[in-house]
Design an enzyme around this catalytic site. Structure first.
Site, PDB file in Angstrom:
ATOM      1  N   ARG A  27      41.109  39.358  16.053  1.00 41.18           N
ATOM      2  CA  ARG A  27      40.237  39.615  14.339  1.00 41.18           C
ATOM      3  C   ARG A  27      41.115  38.591  13.172  1.00 41.18           C
ATOM      4  O   ARG A  27      41.299  38.210  12.374  1.00 41.18           O
ATOM      5  CB  ARG A  27      41.435  41.236  14.408  1.00 41.18           C
ATOM      6  N   TYR A  60      20.113  39.013  -4.942  1.00 46.70           N
ATOM      7  CA  TYR A  60      20.564  39.756  -3.327  1.00 46.70           C
ATOM      8  C   TYR A  60      19.696  40.828  -3.115  1.00 46.70           C
ATOM      9  O   TYR A  60      20.969  41.967  -4.079  1.00 46.70           O
ATOM     10  CB  TYR A  60      20.812  39.049  -2.100  1.00 46.70           C
ATOM     11  N   ASP A  69      26.736  31.874  -4.225  1.00 45.64           N
ATOM     12  CA  ASP A  69      26.233  32.226  -3.053  1.00 45.64           C
ATOM     13  C   ASP A  69      25.315  31.099  -3.135  1.00 45.64           C
ATOM     14  O   ASP A  69      23.863  30.728  -3.846  1.00 45.64           O
ATOM     15  CB  ASP A  69      25.502  33.438  -3.104  1.00 45.64           C
ATOM     16  N   LYS A 129      20.912  32.577   7.626  1.00 41.64           N
ATOM     17  CA  LYS A 129      19.966  32.252   6.944  1.00 41.64           C
ATOM     18  C   LYS A 129      20.174  30.586   7.695  1.00 41.64           C
ATOM     19  O   LYS A 129      20.157  30.494   8.991  1.00 41.64           O
ATOM     20  CB  LYS A 129      19.735  32.166   5.503  1.00 41.64           C
TER      21      LYS A 129
HETATM   22  C1  LIG Z   1      21.269  35.540  -1.038  1.00 42.32           C
HETATM   23  C2  LIG Z   1      21.553  36.116   0.501  1.00 42.32           C
HETATM   24  N1  LIG Z   1      22.921  36.831   0.076  1.00 42.32           N
HETATM   25  C3  LIG Z   1      23.782  37.467   1.016  1.00 42.32           C
HETATM   26  C4  LIG Z   1      22.561  37.540   1.592  1.00 42.32           C
HETATM   27  C5  LIG Z   1      23.857  38.838   2.731  1.00 42.32           C
HETATM   28  O1  LIG Z   1      23.980  38.486   3.832  1.00 42.32           O
HETATM   29  P1  LIG Z   1      23.218  39.114   5.478  1.00 42.32           P
HETATM   30  O2  LIG Z   1      22.295  39.452   5.634  1.00 42.32           O
HETATM   31  O3  LIG Z   1      24.338  38.188   6.482  1.00 42.32           O
HETATM   32  O4  LIG Z   1      24.725  40.309   5.243  1.00 42.32           O
HETATM   33  C6  LIG Z   1      21.351  37.195   1.714  1.00 42.32           C
HETATM   34  C7  LIG Z   1      20.751  38.268   2.888  1.00 42.32           C
HETATM   35  O5  LIG Z   1      19.153  38.051   3.353  1.00 42.32           O
HETATM   36  C8  LIG Z   1      21.166  36.786   0.895  1.00 42.32           C
HETATM   37  O6  LIG Z   1      19.319  36.849   0.980  1.00 42.32           O
END
Ligand SMILES: Cc1ncc(COP(=O)(O)O)c(C=O)c1O
Length: 380
Positions: free
Chosen positions: A46, A98, A170, A195
């Site tokens: 961890r 998101y 992000d 992604k």
């Molecule tokens: C722009 C964006 N940020 C964060 C996330 C969250 O990521 P995760 O699904 O890996 O938790 C997503 C998920 O689709 C996303 O599209």
């Protein structure tokens, strides 16, 4: 070292124990100590694991950052950043984020006493006007999910810095290959590595990169204390995907540009959202702050909800699925899938209509993808 070389080599030297050329999956929870408190640098997975270290070092290098931290998901990375705040603190957030980010802020973190103000992201003024003496963080996503709005990272980070706030970007949609928010003045970059970074739709993960030593020390402590870490196999899969990020991103962007141009001329399409189109409202800004326009786009068809669903269910190569950034093309219905957590009234305000279809354009042959789009649109 340039980007494509770093993706293959940084953090990934031959294994010191065996000479293995590829970073091994250190599938162990614990590490035997030579004497009490005498370790070879790891004591418990961890807190740290060599496969994770390799991934974290490589991710940091790709954002030209000093520090990288890996998490069990993008949302876990987002939650870790929230832990930089305490009850009563405030964050200014772009209204275009998101749906899961919105859900985490509004439905989990607000209950813990953190406060969020969502603002229209197209001008830095809205961010500045929403700041209060309690504002600690400014959060934005660019290009946004799912409307592909491009946000002026440099101006917002500068205004936030003047107010003593940290800016978080992000960078999931652009990937570090096409956009480097730290170089534009942001303090922290976050990705859902699920992604483009992982790139093969076979692993969930997240990461955070920063040059701020103080933020890094706090986040490193939070990572160990909260424990939302990725397992060694997930780190290995992400590293394996990462090696081809540069070459994949080139193809994603090439295919997306061709499809966006094709859809813009299609008689059954009313609007296309893609920053690479000259008609995109922030095309000039996108050209300035990105080195390419990535593989995500959305479009609206001339039709009602039933016709939109019919088109979506008629694709043959594009899979109807959440997520994005994998080598295979996907499509999704933001209003009912990725952004369903956002109330309909909020979605309307932002512009996520019931006719909006989002495409994650993969790296297949673009002629086959265009044929698929055309046959799906021909069903209405
Ligand atoms: C722009 C964006 N940020 C964060 C996330 C969250 O990521 P995760 O699904 O890996 O938790 C997503 C998920 O689709 C996303 O599209």
């Amino acid at each position: 070292m340039k980007f494509a070389t770093k993706a293959i080599h940084v953090g990934q030297g031959a294994d010191p124990a065996t000479g293995a050329t590829i970073v091994p999956v250190y599938q162990t929870s614990t590490f035997t100590q030579d004497a009490v408190g005498v370790t070879k640098g790891y004591d418990y997975s961890r807190a740290g694991n060599p496969t994770r270290t390799a991934l974290e070092d490589c991710l940091a290098s790709l954002e030209n950052a000093q520090h990288g931290l890996a998490y069990a998901s993008g949302c876990a990375a987002t939650a870790a950043i929230c832990h930089l705040m305490k009850a009563g603190d405030h964050m200014v957030v772009s209204s275009e984020v998101y749906g899961g980010t919105y859900r985490l802020f509004k439905m989990v973190m607000e209950d813990l006493g953190l406060n969020f103000t969502f603002v229209n992201p197209t001008g830095p003024d809205a961010f500045v006007n929403a700041m209060t003496p309690k504002t600690k963080l400014v959060w934005l996503e660019s290009p946004t999910n799912p409307l592909l709005t491009v946000i002026d990272i440099e101006s917002i980070a500068k205004a936030a810095k003047e107010k003593g706030c940290l800016t978080i970007v992000d960078n999931t949609f652009a990937s570090p290959y096409f956009q480097q928010p730290l170089a534009l003045g942001a303090d922290i970059v976050l990705h859902s590595t699920t992604k483009y970074i992982g790139g093969h739709s076979d692993v969930i993960g997240g990461c955070v990169m920063t040059n701020n030593n103080d933020v890094y020390e706090k986040l490193k402590f939070i990572q160990k204390a909260v424990g939302a870490v990725p397992g060694p196999m997930d780190c290995y899969l992400t590293l394996r995907g990462l090696k081809t990020l540069a070459i994949r991103m080139e193809q994603h962007a090439k295919n997306a540009q061709a499809i966006a141009e094709h859809l813009s001329k299609h008689p059954k399409v009313s609007k296309v959202f893609y920053p690479g189109l000259a008609s995109h409202p922030q095309h000039a800004l996108a050209k300035k702050q990105m080195s390419g326009f990535s593989g995500m786009m959305s479009f609206e068809i001339k039709g009602d909800v039933a016709q939109t669903k019919k088109v979506m269910e008629s694709f043959k190569l594009f899979s109807l699925a959440e997520s994005l950034g994998g080598v295979e093309s996907l499509l999704c219905y933001p209003a009912l899938m990725t952004h369903a957590a956002i109330p309909a009234s909020e979605r309307d305000k932002i512009g996520i209509s019931d006719g909006l279809i989002r495409l994650s354009v993969g790296i297949e042959d673009v002629d086959d993808l265009i044929k698929d789009v055309d046959q799906a649109l021909a069903t209405i």
